[in-house]
Design an enzyme around this catalytic site. Structure first.
Site, mmCIF file in Angstrom:
data_model
loop_
_atom_site.group_PDB
_atom_site.id
_atom_site.type_symbol
_atom_site.label_atom_id
_atom_site.label_comp_id
_atom_site.label_asym_id
_atom_site.label_seq_id
_atom_site.Cartn_x
_atom_site.Cartn_y
_atom_site.Cartn_z
ATOM 1 N N LYS A 1 -62.120 -25.624 24.399
ATOM 2 C CA LYS A 1 -62.728 -24.364 24.878
ATOM 3 C C LYS A 1 -61.875 -23.162 24.477
ATOM 4 O O LYS A 1 -62.310 -22.036 24.584
ATOM 5 C CB LYS A 1 -62.877 -24.377 26.403
ATOM 6 C CG LYS A 1 -63.939 -25.350 26.901
ATOM 7 C CD LYS A 1 -64.327 -25.074 28.348
ATOM 8 C CE LYS A 1 -63.199 -25.090 29.345
ATOM 9 N NZ LYS A 1 -62.339 -26.273 29.379
ATOM 10 N N LYS B 1 -56.982 -32.818 35.776
ATOM 11 C CA LYS B 1 -58.414 -33.008 35.549
ATOM 12 C C LYS B 1 -59.026 -31.743 34.932
ATOM 13 O O LYS B 1 -58.620 -30.632 35.278
ATOM 14 C CB LYS B 1 -59.070 -33.286 36.905
ATOM 15 C CG LYS B 1 -60.538 -33.618 36.832
ATOM 16 C CD LYS B 1 -61.062 -33.864 38.239
ATOM 17 C CE LYS B 1 -62.535 -34.178 38.210
ATOM 18 N NZ LYS B 1 -63.360 -33.126 37.609
ATOM 19 N N ASP C 1 -57.689 -35.305 31.725
ATOM 20 C CA ASP C 1 -56.707 -36.236 32.261
ATOM 21 C C ASP C 1 -56.374 -37.239 31.159
ATOM 22 O O ASP C 1 -57.084 -37.355 30.175
ATOM 23 C CB ASP C 1 -57.248 -36.940 33.501
ATOM 24 C CG ASP C 1 -58.686 -37.361 33.330
ATOM 25 O OD1 ASP C 1 -59.307 -36.927 32.335
ATOM 26 O OD2 ASP C 1 -59.189 -38.111 34.151
ATOM 27 N N LYS D 1 -56.002 -25.465 34.781
ATOM 28 C CA LYS D 1 -54.782 -25.569 33.957
ATOM 29 C C LYS D 1 -54.562 -24.316 33.125
ATOM 30 O O LYS D 1 -53.459 -23.798 33.041
ATOM 31 C CB LYS D 1 -54.872 -26.779 32.991
ATOM 32 C CG LYS D 1 -54.696 -28.115 33.651
ATOM 33 C CD LYS D 1 -54.597 -29.221 32.619
ATOM 34 C CE LYS D 1 -55.833 -29.347 31.741
ATOM 35 N NZ LYS D 1 -57.041 -29.723 32.445
#
Ligand code: SF4
Length: 265
Positions: free
Chosen positions: A43, A12, A129, A17
């Site tokens: 980003k 998510k 996801d 991550k």
């Protein structure tokens, strides 16, 4: 020589991550592996902590500006312990497709990057996801040969992790393990271990919530570089060793929503 590992870390959005990917990259580089990290998140923060806080130009931004990307040095930048850092970038809000952008950018990269072939490990840090086919583009194109899922013990990240498993089994891709990035939820390790076991996989790392991770990130460094002597650095090292030695992957069996709710209750 061991075959090249090309892994993707899914989970998510906002679950950590990028910080996990960059710390694993740094830990593997410390062990002497040749590592490349390819940030696919708009980003573009996958590589910033490997580059002392410096932002690098993204492939899609350069293409949009009309630049001819001809050499590896145009888009591949060396960071901590020679980790090769690439940022794909994302589409303009409201226009284009993130998945398509990833493919265009990586095809470009493959053409110009000689060193991509020499890497022991390539980490794809993929956004969000799997809600649509676009985000599994790197797998479909054969760029990735192992997937990991990152979650915490909260319902929403687990729901996303479960969806990712559904997506992976739909495209016949194996799961190499579940990583828990803790949010200090009660019974978190137990919940995520159970989830991992029930989908047929295993919990390969439990990363405790530590302020030092955010502090290092804010300063523009990986934990391995800035706080290499801490317990949390050791957790990333163990995960990196696990990833480099793993040869066990499973077809994940996603849980029903009902079971998922029961697990987190
Ligand atoms: S949601 Fe999927 S199809 Fe839509 S833009 Fe994103 S990657 Fe492309």
């Amino acid at each position: 020589m061991n075959p090249q590992k090309r892994i993707a870390i899914y989970g998510k959005g906002g679950i950590g991550k990028s910080s996990t990917a960059s710390n694993v990259a740094a830990a593997c580089a410390d062990e002497g592996y040749n590592v490349m990290i390819i940030g696919c998140d708009p980003k573009s923060d996958s590589s910033i902590t490997l580059l002392g806080g410096k932002r690098i130009p993204t492939i899609l931004d350069l293409l949009r500006e009309g630049m001819e990307i001809e050499e590896e040095g145009d888009v591949v930048f060396e960071g901590y312990k020679a980790v090769k850092c690439v940022e794909v970038g994302g589409p303009e809000p409201g226009i284009g497709c993130a998945g398509r952008g990833i493919i265009v950018a990586i095809q470009k990269l493959k053409k110009i990057s000689q060193s991509m072939k020499e890497m022991d490990l390539i980490i794809y840090d993929v956004p969000g996801d799997i809600v649509c086919g676009g985000f599994v583009a790197p797998i479909r194109k054969g760029l990735v040969n192992e997937a990991y899922v990152l979650t915490s013990g909260e319902y929403m990240p687990l729901y996303a992790a479960n969806n990712i498993c559904k997506g992976l089994s739909r495209i016949n891709t194996k799961l190499s393990g579940v990583i828990c990035n803790s949010r200090s939820v009660s019974r978190e390790k137990e919940i995520v271990s159970k989830f991992a076991n029930e989908i047929g996989s295993e919990l390969v790392a439990f990363i405790p919530k530590e302020q030092i991770v955010q502090d290092c990130e804010r300063d523009g460094y990986s934990v391995l570089e800035k706080a290499g002597g801490t317990d949390i650095a050791e957790v990333y090292r163990a995960l990196a060793r696990n990833i480099m030695s793993s040869d066990c992957a499973v077809d994940p069996r996603a849980l029903t929503d009902e079971r998922l709710r029961e697990l987190t209750r």
